[in-house]
Design an enzyme around this catalytic site. Sequence first.
Site, PDB file in Angstrom:
ATOM      1  N   PHE A   1      39.182 -23.600  49.103  1.00 45.99           N
ATOM      2  CA  PHE A   1      38.229 -23.017  50.072  1.00 45.99           C
ATOM      3  C   PHE A   1      38.857 -21.797  50.725  1.00 45.99           C
TER       4      PHE A   1
ATOM      5  N   GLU B   1      23.166 -26.219  53.797  1.00 47.56           N
ATOM      6  CA  GLU B   1      23.772 -27.502  53.373  1.00 47.56           C
ATOM      7  C   GLU B   1      24.911 -27.262  52.389  1.00 47.56           C
TER       8      GLU B   1
ATOM      9  N   ILE C   1      19.504 -22.650  63.025  1.00 45.04           N
ATOM     10  CA  ILE C   1      19.304 -24.084  63.248  1.00 45.04           C
ATOM     11  C   ILE C   1      17.828 -24.457  63.055  1.00 45.04           C
ATOM     12  N   THR C   2      17.566 -25.257  62.017  1.00 42.07           N
ATOM     13  CA  THR C   2      16.201 -25.703  61.710  1.00 42.07           C
ATOM     14  C   THR C   2      15.659 -26.551  62.862  1.00 42.07           C
TER      15      THR C   2
ATOM     16  N   LEU D   1      25.486 -27.233  63.793  1.00 40.69           N
ATOM     17  CA  LEU D   1      26.858 -27.169  63.290  1.00 40.69           C
ATOM     18  C   LEU D   1      27.264 -25.713  63.042  1.00 40.69           C
TER      19      LEU D   1
HETATM   20  P1  TGC Z   1      38.066 -31.644  55.116  1.00 47.87           P
HETATM   21  O1  TGC Z   1      39.468 -31.606  55.629  1.00 47.87           O
HETATM   22  O2  TGC Z   1      37.836 -31.637  53.630  1.00 47.87           O
HETATM   23  O3  TGC Z   1      37.318 -32.919  55.734  1.00 47.87           O
HETATM   24  C1  TGC Z   1      37.358 -33.247  57.110  1.00 47.87           C
HETATM   25  C2  TGC Z   1      36.941 -34.713  57.232  1.00 47.87           C
HETATM   26  O4  TGC Z   1      35.613 -34.888  56.763  1.00 47.87           O
HETATM   27  C3  TGC Z   1      35.569 -35.760  55.616  1.00 47.87           C
HETATM   28  N1  TGC Z   1      34.583 -35.170  54.683  1.00 47.87           N
HETATM   29  C4  TGC Z   1      33.403 -35.714  54.417  1.00 47.87           C
HETATM   30  N2  TGC Z   1      32.846 -36.864  54.807  1.00 47.87           N
HETATM   31  C5  TGC Z   1      31.608 -37.138  54.330  1.00 47.87           C
HETATM   32  N3  TGC Z   1      30.919 -36.308  53.529  1.00 47.87           N
HETATM   33  C6  TGC Z   1      31.445 -35.132  53.127  1.00 47.87           C
HETATM   34  N4  TGC Z   1      30.748 -34.325  52.348  1.00 47.87           N
HETATM   35  C7  TGC Z   1      32.747 -34.796  53.560  1.00 47.87           C
HETATM   36  N5  TGC Z   1      33.560 -33.726  53.362  1.00 47.87           N
HETATM   37  C8  TGC Z   1      34.688 -33.971  54.049  1.00 47.87           C
HETATM   38  C9  TGC Z   1      36.989 -35.751  55.074  1.00 47.87           C
HETATM   39  O5  TGC Z   1      37.266 -36.926  54.360  1.00 47.87           O
HETATM   40  C10 TGC Z   1      37.790 -35.660  56.358  1.00 47.87           C
HETATM   41  O6  TGC Z   1      37.738 -36.937  56.989  1.00 47.87           O
HETATM   42  P2  TGC Z   1      38.963 -37.486  57.876  1.00 47.87           P
HETATM   43  O7  TGC Z   1      38.515 -38.832  58.343  1.00 47.87           O
HETATM   44  O8  TGC Z   1      40.133 -37.504  56.941  1.00 47.87           O
HETATM   45  O9  TGC Z   1      39.156 -36.493  58.994  1.00 47.87           O
HETATM   46  O10 TGC Z   1      37.299 -30.454  55.807  1.00 47.87           O
HETATM   47  P3  TGC Z   1      37.286 -28.915  55.497  1.00 47.87           P
HETATM   48  O11 TGC Z   1      37.154 -28.195  56.779  1.00 47.87           O
HETATM   49  O12 TGC Z   1      38.420 -28.542  54.584  1.00 47.87           O
HETATM   50  O13 TGC Z   1      35.880 -28.810  54.770  1.00 47.87           O
HETATM   51  C11 TGC Z   1      35.671 -28.634  53.494  1.00 47.87           C
HETATM   52  C12 TGC Z   1      34.248 -28.068  53.191  1.00 47.87           C
HETATM   53  C13 TGC Z   1      34.332 -26.597  52.857  1.00 47.87           C
HETATM   54  C14 TGC Z   1      33.749 -28.838  51.988  1.00 47.87           C
HETATM   55  C15 TGC Z   1      33.284 -28.253  54.391  1.00 47.87           C
HETATM   56  O14 TGC Z   1      33.709 -27.502  55.454  1.00 47.87           O
HETATM   57  C16 TGC Z   1      31.869 -27.895  54.048  1.00 47.87           C
HETATM   58  O15 TGC Z   1      31.144 -28.719  53.520  1.00 47.87           O
HETATM   59  N6  TGC Z   1      31.402 -26.636  54.373  1.00 47.87           N
HETATM   60  C17 TGC Z   1      30.013 -26.277  54.246  1.00 47.87           C
HETATM   61  C18 TGC Z   1      29.329 -26.418  55.571  1.00 47.87           C
HETATM   62  C19 TGC Z   1      27.885 -26.780  55.455  1.00 47.87           C
HETATM   63  O16 TGC Z   1      27.422 -27.309  54.462  1.00 47.87           O
HETATM   64  N7  TGC Z   1      27.131 -26.595  56.528  1.00 47.87           N
HETATM   65  C20 TGC Z   1      25.765 -27.037  56.565  1.00 47.87           C
HETATM   66  C21 TGC Z   1      25.230 -26.981  57.972  1.00 47.87           C
HETATM   67  S1  TGC Z   1      23.785 -27.949  58.241  1.00 47.87           S
HETATM   68  C22 TGC Z   1      22.573 -27.217  57.364  1.00 47.87           C
HETATM   69  O17 TGC Z   1      22.749 -26.313  56.621  1.00 47.87           O
HETATM   70  C23 TGC Z   1      21.249 -27.811  57.550  1.00 47.87           C
HETATM   71  S2  TGC Z   1      19.993 -27.100  56.643  1.00 47.87           S
HETATM   72  C24 TGC Z   1      18.922 -28.374  56.759  1.00 47.87           C
HETATM   73  C25 TGC Z   1      17.553 -28.111  56.371  1.00 47.87           C
HETATM   74  O18 TGC Z   1      16.840 -27.304  56.997  1.00 47.87           O
HETATM   75  O19 TGC Z   1      17.114 -28.812  55.429  1.00 47.87           O
HETATM   76  P1  FAD Z   2      29.151 -17.692  55.164  1.00 42.19           P
HETATM   77  O1  FAD Z   2      29.857 -18.958  55.402  1.00 42.19           O
HETATM   78  O2  FAD Z   2      29.547 -16.499  55.936  1.00 42.19           O
HETATM   79  O3  FAD Z   2      29.229 -17.345  53.602  1.00 42.19           O
HETATM   80  C1  FAD Z   2      28.993 -16.024  53.084  1.00 42.19           C
HETATM   81  C2  FAD Z   2      29.291 -16.020  51.577  1.00 42.19           C
HETATM   82  O4  FAD Z   2      30.658 -16.317  51.365  1.00 42.19           O
HETATM   83  C3  FAD Z   2      28.509 -17.090  50.787  1.00 42.19           C
HETATM   84  O5  FAD Z   2      28.111 -16.535  49.558  1.00 42.19           O
HETATM   85  C4  FAD Z   2      29.539 -18.176  50.560  1.00 42.19           C
HETATM   86  O6  FAD Z   2      29.291 -18.944  49.380  1.00 42.19           O
HETATM   87  C5  FAD Z   2      30.790 -17.351  50.390  1.00 42.19           C
HETATM   88  N1  FAD Z   2      32.026 -18.092  50.666  1.00 42.19           N
HETATM   89  C6  FAD Z   2      32.353 -18.761  51.785  1.00 42.19           C
HETATM   90  N2  FAD Z   2      33.580 -19.300  51.681  1.00 42.19           N
HETATM   91  C7  FAD Z   2      34.037 -18.962  50.460  1.00 42.19           C
HETATM   92  C8  FAD Z   2      35.250 -19.218  49.748  1.00 42.19           C
HETATM   93  N3  FAD Z   2      36.242 -19.923  50.283  1.00 42.19           N
HETATM   94  N4  FAD Z   2      35.368 -18.724  48.492  1.00 42.19           N
HETATM   95  C9  FAD Z   2      34.365 -18.002  47.935  1.00 42.19           C
HETATM   96  N5  FAD Z   2      33.211 -17.723  48.552  1.00 42.19           N
HETATM   97  C10 FAD Z   2      33.049 -18.201  49.800  1.00 42.19           C
HETATM   98  N6  FAD Z   2      23.014 -24.916  59.874  1.00 42.19           N
HETATM   99  C11 FAD Z   2      23.038 -25.958  60.761  1.00 42.19           C
HETATM  100  O7  FAD Z   2      24.082 -26.302  61.305  1.00 42.19           O
HETATM  101  N7  FAD Z   2      21.878 -26.620  61.055  1.00 42.19           N
HETATM  102  C12 FAD Z   2      20.690 -26.305  60.511  1.00 42.19           C
HETATM  103  O8  FAD Z   2      19.671 -26.935  60.805  1.00 42.19           O
HETATM  104  C13 FAD Z   2      20.647 -25.195  59.582  1.00 42.19           C
HETATM  105  N8  FAD Z   2      19.446 -24.787  59.066  1.00 42.19           N
HETATM  106  C14 FAD Z   2      19.406 -23.640  58.301  1.00 42.19           C
HETATM  107  C15 FAD Z   2      18.168 -23.127  57.913  1.00 42.19           C
HETATM  108  C16 FAD Z   2      18.102 -21.942  57.188  1.00 42.19           C
HETATM  109  C17 FAD Z   2      16.782 -21.378  56.810  1.00 42.19           C
HETATM  110  C18 FAD Z   2      19.313 -21.284  56.804  1.00 42.19           C
HETATM  111  C19 FAD Z   2      19.270 -20.019  55.989  1.00 42.19           C
HETATM  112  C20 FAD Z   2      20.528 -21.793  57.184  1.00 42.19           C
HETATM  113  C21 FAD Z   2      20.599 -22.965  57.961  1.00 42.19           C
HETATM  114  N9  FAD Z   2      21.820 -23.455  58.421  1.00 42.19           N
HETATM  115  C22 FAD Z   2      21.864 -24.519  59.293  1.00 42.19           C
HETATM  116  C23 FAD Z   2      23.050 -22.705  58.180  1.00 42.19           C
HETATM  117  C24 FAD Z   2      23.634 -22.876  56.791  1.00 42.19           C
HETATM  118  O9  FAD Z   2      24.233 -24.126  56.652  1.00 42.19           O
HETATM  119  C25 FAD Z   2      24.637 -21.753  56.576  1.00 42.19           C
HETATM  120  O10 FAD Z   2      23.891 -20.545  56.427  1.00 42.19           O
HETATM  121  C26 FAD Z   2      25.526 -21.972  55.377  1.00 42.19           C
HETATM  122  O11 FAD Z   2      26.376 -23.076  55.570  1.00 42.19           O
HETATM  123  C27 FAD Z   2      26.381 -20.727  55.048  1.00 42.19           C
HETATM  124  O12 FAD Z   2      27.000 -20.244  56.186  1.00 42.19           O
HETATM  125  P2  FAD Z   2      26.867 -18.667  56.553  1.00 42.19           P
HETATM  126  O13 FAD Z   2      25.443 -18.317  56.550  1.00 42.19           O
HETATM  127  O14 FAD Z   2      27.606 -18.431  57.804  1.00 42.19           O
HETATM  128  O15 FAD Z   2      27.577 -17.920  55.343  1.00 42.19           O
END
Ligand code: TGC
Ligand code: FAD
Length: 405
Positions: free
Chosen positions: A405, A385, A185-186, A153
């Site tokens: 956001f 996450e 990406i893990t 993602l």
């Molecule tokens: P937004 O307009 O709020 O939502 C779009 C659509 O998604 C639905 N939705 C959710 N559904 C389920 N669970 C949630 N947590 C949801 N959040 C939103 C929402 O209802 C809507 O649905 P629909 O049907 O109306 O279209 O979207 P936004 O773009 O404004 O997003 C808000 C925000 C900032 C919360 C979101 O972008 C976000 O969570 N950002 C953080 C991204 C993130 O966490 N990335 C993680 C990548 S994966 C990873 O890190 C794996 S590490 C794994 C490991 O090694 O353990």
């Molecule tokens: P950015 O989004 O650039 O954020 C930088 C800083 O800005 C952060 O401090 C953040 O909190 C802050 N920030 C962002 N928006 C705002 C706002 N609106 N207001 C105030 N502060 C804000 N992703 C996957 O898809 N799949 C995986 O398997 C996966 N595995 C991972 C494994 C590891 C070890 C790591 C480190 C990351 C992994 N990720 C994965 C990615 C992870 O989800 C992202 O690193 C995370 O979502 C943050 O994105 P970024 O690193 O681009 O930071």
Amino acid sequence: MSSPKPVESIDQAARKKSVSSLNPLDLFDVRSMLSEEEVMVQDTVARFVDDQVLPVIRDAFEQHRFPKELVPEIAALGLLGSSIDGYDCAGLNAVSYGLICQELERGDSGLRSFVSVQSSLVMFPIYTYGSEEQKQRWLPAMARGEAIGCFGLTEPHGGSDPGNMKTHAKRDGDDWILNGSKMWITNGTVADVAVVWARTDEGVKGFLVEKDMPGFEAPEIENKMSLRASITSALFFDNVRVPAANVLPGVSSLRGPLSCLTQARYGICWGPIGSAQACLAELLDYTQDRILFGRPLSETQLIQARLADWARRITTAQLLALQLGRLKDAGKLDPTQVSLAKWNNVRMALDVARDARDMLGGSGISAEYVPVRHMMNLESVITYEGTESIHQLVVGKELTGSAAF
Ligand code: TGC
Ligand code: FAD
């Protein structure tokens, strides 16, 4: 003749008894609120971690190596896709999945990451949004650990805002042509299949990209100081031809990937409790043995206040996680509750690990002791996450009705 021992007051005796009968790692006896099956799951994973993970994990971390040799046993214990019914999966409840994460992360966040990604970010979307053919092809093999998955993602220009995704796919006859890149990406480099989210003219879709598809590369990211026992990769797609049969048919919006995040974040609400327990257990021993100024460190007020603070925060996190799990099992979980618990519980564990590192003095910088490894791992856990700030903003949105956001 020596004088008789003073008779203990009832109060003193009760206090002693209560002190000795409480489990320092579970002061509110959260375990007593678990079902027999949940206790069995926890004990089984705890044994696996003690017998097979702890003996190898320090070296794996130092060598920047994912201990892949543990995967067959993880699979044999039913820990992959454990919440899925059918397809050779264990069909356990959400609390059991949480306990699995907690025990694995007591070993190392990297191992919990492996299981989180495989279960919540790859098997869950295939199970929830996939065709029957996709489920039959991937889920049993993934449950057996014979196929590994990753979830793409995050993109290099900003993971917090996945709505600004650049990776895109265009239809070409019955196929799709995928271009773009993903970052951090893990499991990427060892994955047989990547669930890749891409923008299309029909909304955000999930593509099952297989490791040998021409134009797909997944190099490992080197020099990580955190999650060193886990593989983290970049993914590159250069005109990758993906057949229509590899597109998840059940979702065409950002809700698809975000719903997967809710599953994985739920597990992460539990995992760091294990890291914090590992730090507390180690420091309870260490502070009793370490003699400074003529007495054990554990008998000084400041040290006790710090240990007590960890116990308070671990207990709060345990109760939060259990209630979250009960809500999930009752089908009443709201993503905002997951955000609040992920924020609270990861922050708790990171603070405990940093403080434990300090309390070990110079020894705290050595991997001979667990806190520094947990501390470095948790720097990733608090970022991935959804960063801590993103989860605060999700809770803020719930309270005020305005997205900041
Ligand atoms: P937004 O307009 O709020 O939502 C779009 C659509 O998604 C639905 N939705 C959710 N559904 C389920 N669970 C949630 N947590 C949801 N959040 C939103 C929402 O209802 C809507 O649905 P629909 O049907 O109306 O279209 O979207 P936004 O773009 O404004 O997003 C808000 C925000 C900032 C919360 C979101 O972008 C976000 O969570 N950002 C953080 C991204 C993130 O966490 N990335 C993680 C990548 S994966 C990873 O890190 C794996 S590490 C794994 C490991 O090694 O353990
Ligand atoms: P950015 O989004 O650039 O954020 C930088 C800083 O800005 C952060 O401090 C953040 O909190 C802050 N920030 C962002 N928006 C705002 C706002 N609106 N207001 C105030 N502060 C804000 N992703 C996957 O898809 N799949 C995986 O398997 C996966 N595995 C991972 C494994 C590891 C070890 C790591 C480190 C990351 C992994 N990720 C994965 C990615 C992870 O989800 C992202 O690193 C995370 O979502 C943050 O994105 P970024 O690193 O681009 O930071």
